[in-house]
Enzyme design. Structure first.
Site, PDB file in Angstrom:
ATOM      1  N   GLY A  17       0.837  -1.210   0.000  1.00 46.06           N
ATOM      2  CA  GLY A  17       0.000   0.000   0.000  1.00 46.06           C
ATOM      3  C   GLY A  17       0.865   1.250   0.000  1.00 46.06           C
ATOM      4  O   GLY A  17       2.096   1.187   0.083  1.00 46.06           O
ATOM      5  N   LEU A  18       0.204   2.386  -0.058  1.00 46.55           N
ATOM      6  CA  LEU A  18       0.882   3.683  -0.165  1.00 46.55           C
ATOM      7  C   LEU A  18       1.687   4.008   1.096  1.00 46.55           C
ATOM      8  O   LEU A  18       1.397   3.464   2.174  1.00 46.55           O
ATOM      9  CB  LEU A  18      -0.168   4.788  -0.366  1.00 46.55           C
ATOM     10  CG  LEU A  18      -1.009   4.718  -1.641  1.00 46.55           C
ATOM     11  CD1 LEU A  18      -2.084   5.806  -1.601  1.00 46.55           C
ATOM     12  CD2 LEU A  18      -0.129   4.855  -2.878  1.00 46.55           C
ATOM     13  N   ALA A  21       0.123   4.223   4.740  1.00 45.56           N
ATOM     14  CA  ALA A  21      -1.149   3.476   4.713  1.00 45.56           C
ATOM     15  C   ALA A  21      -1.375   2.702   6.005  1.00 45.56           C
ATOM     16  O   ALA A  21      -2.519   2.420   6.378  1.00 45.56           O
ATOM     17  CB  ALA A  21      -1.161   2.520   3.525  1.00 45.56           C
ATOM     18  N   GLY A  22      -0.270   2.297   6.674  1.00 46.79           N
ATOM     19  CA  GLY A  22      -0.417   1.531   7.922  1.00 46.79           C
ATOM     20  C   GLY A  22       0.270   0.175   7.906  1.00 46.79           C
ATOM     21  O   GLY A  22       0.075  -0.634   8.819  1.00 46.79           O
ATOM     22  N   LYS A  23       1.108  -0.075   6.917  1.00 49.01           N
ATOM     23  CA  LYS A  23       1.731  -1.401   6.749  1.00 49.01           C
ATOM     24  C   LYS A  23       2.621  -1.799   7.926  1.00 49.01           C
ATOM     25  O   LYS A  23       2.488  -2.879   8.492  1.00 49.01           O
ATOM     26  CB  LYS A  23       2.561  -1.444   5.445  1.00 49.01           C
ATOM     27  CG  LYS A  23       1.764  -1.116   4.199  1.00 49.01           C
ATOM     28  CD  LYS A  23       2.620  -1.059   2.965  1.00 49.01           C
ATOM     29  CE  LYS A  23       3.696   0.009   2.970  1.00 49.01           C
ATOM     30  NZ  LYS A  23       3.175   1.395   2.990  1.00 49.01           N
ATOM     31  N   THR A  24       3.556  -0.924   8.293  1.00 50.78           N
ATOM     32  CA  THR A  24       4.495  -1.242   9.373  1.00 50.78           C
ATOM     33  C   THR A  24       3.758  -1.400  10.703  1.00 50.78           C
ATOM     34  O   THR A  24       3.994  -2.349  11.457  1.00 50.78           O
ATOM     35  CB  THR A  24       5.572  -0.138   9.488  1.00 50.78           C
ATOM     36  OG1 THR A  24       6.297  -0.096   8.251  1.00 50.78           O
ATOM     37  CG2 THR A  24       6.539  -0.410  10.631  1.00 50.78           C
ATOM     38  N   SER A  88       5.771  -1.923  -2.334  1.00 47.81           N
ATOM     39  CA  SER A  88       5.650  -2.866  -3.472  1.00 47.81           C
ATOM     40  C   SER A  88       4.561  -2.437  -4.454  1.00 47.81           C
ATOM     41  O   SER A  88       3.535  -3.109  -4.582  1.00 47.81           O
ATOM     42  CB  SER A  88       5.448  -4.301  -2.978  1.00 47.81           C
ATOM     43  OG  SER A  88       4.491  -4.422  -1.952  1.00 47.81           O
TER      44      SER A  88
END
Ligand SMILES: Nc1ncnc2c1ncn2[C@@H]1O[C@H](COP(=O)(O)OP(=O)(O)OP(=O)(O)O)[C@@H](O)[C@H]1O
Ligand SMILES: [Mg+2]
Length: 181
Positions: A17-18, A21-24, A88
């Site tokens: 995601g951007l 976005a909240g990935k980590t 990614s």
């Protein structure tokens, strides 16, 4: 564990995601909830260690994703759940990682952390959007570099206005569902 006992099953959870976005944040929350061994593979950390020579061109990003995918698969096939947090942005690079997992029968759970650009800009955790505005940063995903959303992710998750706990729960449920099959 005795020599005849099967090792516990691993899997890869791939959060894409951007920026902001909240990935980590999600990756750490998910890892903390999993009962078995799990590792966070974070794009920023791994870029510094594995890919310091790479930039943000399409080819460089694909190579970075391929290296992280290899590492995730290595962990996952040895019983460790790899929770990957990396922008990614390119579909073909993610599909290649998915295919490599499938070829070895390693479960792969792609999660599109689909928080909209407007919210990501507001969060701007690392100040990247602001640095783009002032011209310090270029090739920023979602701004002047494309983000190709997954067409068929195992989970689509917009974190806007949602608690971390509820989002992490959804990711864990998607993982459990995939591993059960
Ligand atoms: N439901 C939620 N899930 C995850 N993060 C959330 C949620 N709600 C608010 N946030 C906030 O959004 C921000 C997400 O930042 P984070 O660093 O995780 O993004 P990222 O996707 O890893 O970005 P980058 O690609 O730049 O590394 C954090 O400040 C986090 O607290
Ligand atoms: Mg991050």
């Amino acid at each position: 564990m005795s020599a005849t006992e099967a090792p516990s099953a691993g899997a890869t959870v791939w959060l894409t995601g951007l920026p902001s976005a909240g990935k980590t944040t999600l990756a750490h929350a998910v890892t903390g909830r999993l009962p078995g061994p799990a590792e966070v593979l974070d794009g920023d950390e791994l870029r510094a260690v594995l890919s310091p020579e790479l930039g943000h061109s399409r080819a460089d990003r694909a190579l970075n994703v391929s290296r992280i995918g290899y590492l995730a698969r290595l962990l996952a096939r040895n019983g460790i759940t790899a929770v990957v947090a990396v922008v990614s942005p390119f579909a073909d690079a993610r599909l290649k990682v998915r295919a490599e997992h499938a070829a070895e029968g390693v479960p792969f759970v792609e999660v599109h952390v689909a928080t909209p650009l407007r919210i990501c800009r507001e969060r701007d955790v690392k100040g990247l959007y602001e640095r783009w505005r002032t011209g310090e940063v270029r090739e920023l995903t979602g701004v002047d570099s494309p983000y190709e959303p997954p067409e068929d992710p195992e989970l689509w998750l917009d974190t806007t206005g949602r608690s971390l706990s509820s989002c992490a729960g959804e990711v864990c449920a998607a993982l459990a569902d995939r591993v059960r099959r």
